[in-house]
Design an enzyme around this catalytic site. Structure first.
Site, short mmCIF file in Angstrom:
data_model
loop_
_atom_site.label_atom_id
_atom_site.label_comp_id
_atom_site.label_asym_id
_atom_site.label_seq_id
_atom_site.Cartn_x
_atom_site.Cartn_y
_atom_site.Cartn_z
CD GLU A 53 32.43 -5.52 22.24
OE1 GLU A 53 33.17 -4.52 22.22
OE2 GLU A 53 32.80 -6.64 21.88
CG HIS B 212 24.79 1.08 19.29
ND1 HIS B 212 25.34 -0.02 19.89
CD2 HIS B 212 24.07 0.62 18.25
CE1 HIS B 212 24.97 -1.11 19.24
NE2 HIS B 212 24.21 -0.76 18.24
CG PHE C 206 8.71 -0.11 16.80
CD1 PHE C 206 9.63 0.92 16.65
CD2 PHE C 206 9.05 -1.20 17.57
CE1 PHE C 206 10.87 0.86 17.26
CE2 PHE C 206 10.29 -1.28 18.18
CZ PHE C 206 11.20 -0.26 18.02
CB VAL D 230 18.97 -1.63 17.09
CG1 VAL D 230 20.15 -0.96 17.78
CG2 VAL D 230 18.39 -0.71 16.01
CB ILE D 231 22.39 -6.57 17.61
CG1 ILE D 231 21.52 -7.33 16.59
CG2 ILE D 231 23.03 -7.53 18.61
CD1 ILE D 231 22.30 -8.27 15.68
#
Length: 166
Positions: free
Chosen positions: A94, A97, A122, A90-91
């Site tokens: 902007e 999220h 994980f 998960v980058i």
């Protein structure tokens, strides 16, 4: 420890348990596939290198990292499965999220492990940008997939130790 100070593919392999009969699930997010496929390759090769057999490694795919928790639960509930390795990326991007997704996935995977008594690892990268992700998926900081696989092996060993002493 931050991965900028540690190579994710360098770890102690002292006293690893025999995993030749153990069943591992590697659950892979389909989002950011250039990263998650590299994580999968690292995890798979590390398991094989340390004694797992190809027929005892099951791959499952989920659409995104958010779905890793439910997928992990479905697999971990199966008697045959000894450990689940959840891989995603998960980058930051902007928007915020990533904060919501990363927290939900971390909590969800923790709950699956606690509820099933099985290692649920994980292996989700939470980088600020694409380059940081690539650096941790086989790049200059090693491969988080390698680390996740070794973690699963070590947790199986710890479970064996706990249950053999009690």
């Amino acid at each position: 420890m931050a991965s900028t100070n540690k190579n994710l593919s360098v770890f102690s392999t002292d006293e690893l348990p025999d995993i030749s009969t153990r069943c591992f699930v590697i659950l892979v997010s389909e989002w950011n596939t250039d990263v998650t496929e590299a994580l999968f390759t690292g995890a798979y090769q590390t398991l094989i290198q340390h004694g797992a057999t190809a027929e005892n490694i099951i791959r499952g795919n989920v659409p995104g990292s958010y779905e890793l928790s439910l997928g992990a639960q479905w697999f971990a509930q199966q008697d045959k499965v000894d450990a689940v390795i959840a891989l995603g990326c998960v980058i930051q991007g902007e928007t915020k999220h990533n904060d919501y997704i990363n927290h939900a996935v971390a909590q969800g995977l923790t709950n699956v492990g606690l509820n099933t008594g099985k290692p649920v690892i994980f292996g989700v990268l939470t980088p600020n940008d694409q380059q940081q992700a690539l650096d941790r998926a086989g790049g200059i900081h090693g491969n988080k997939g390698d680390e996740a696989a070794i973690t699963a092996i070590k947790m199986i060993g710890l479970k064996e130790q706990v249950y053999s002493k009690i």
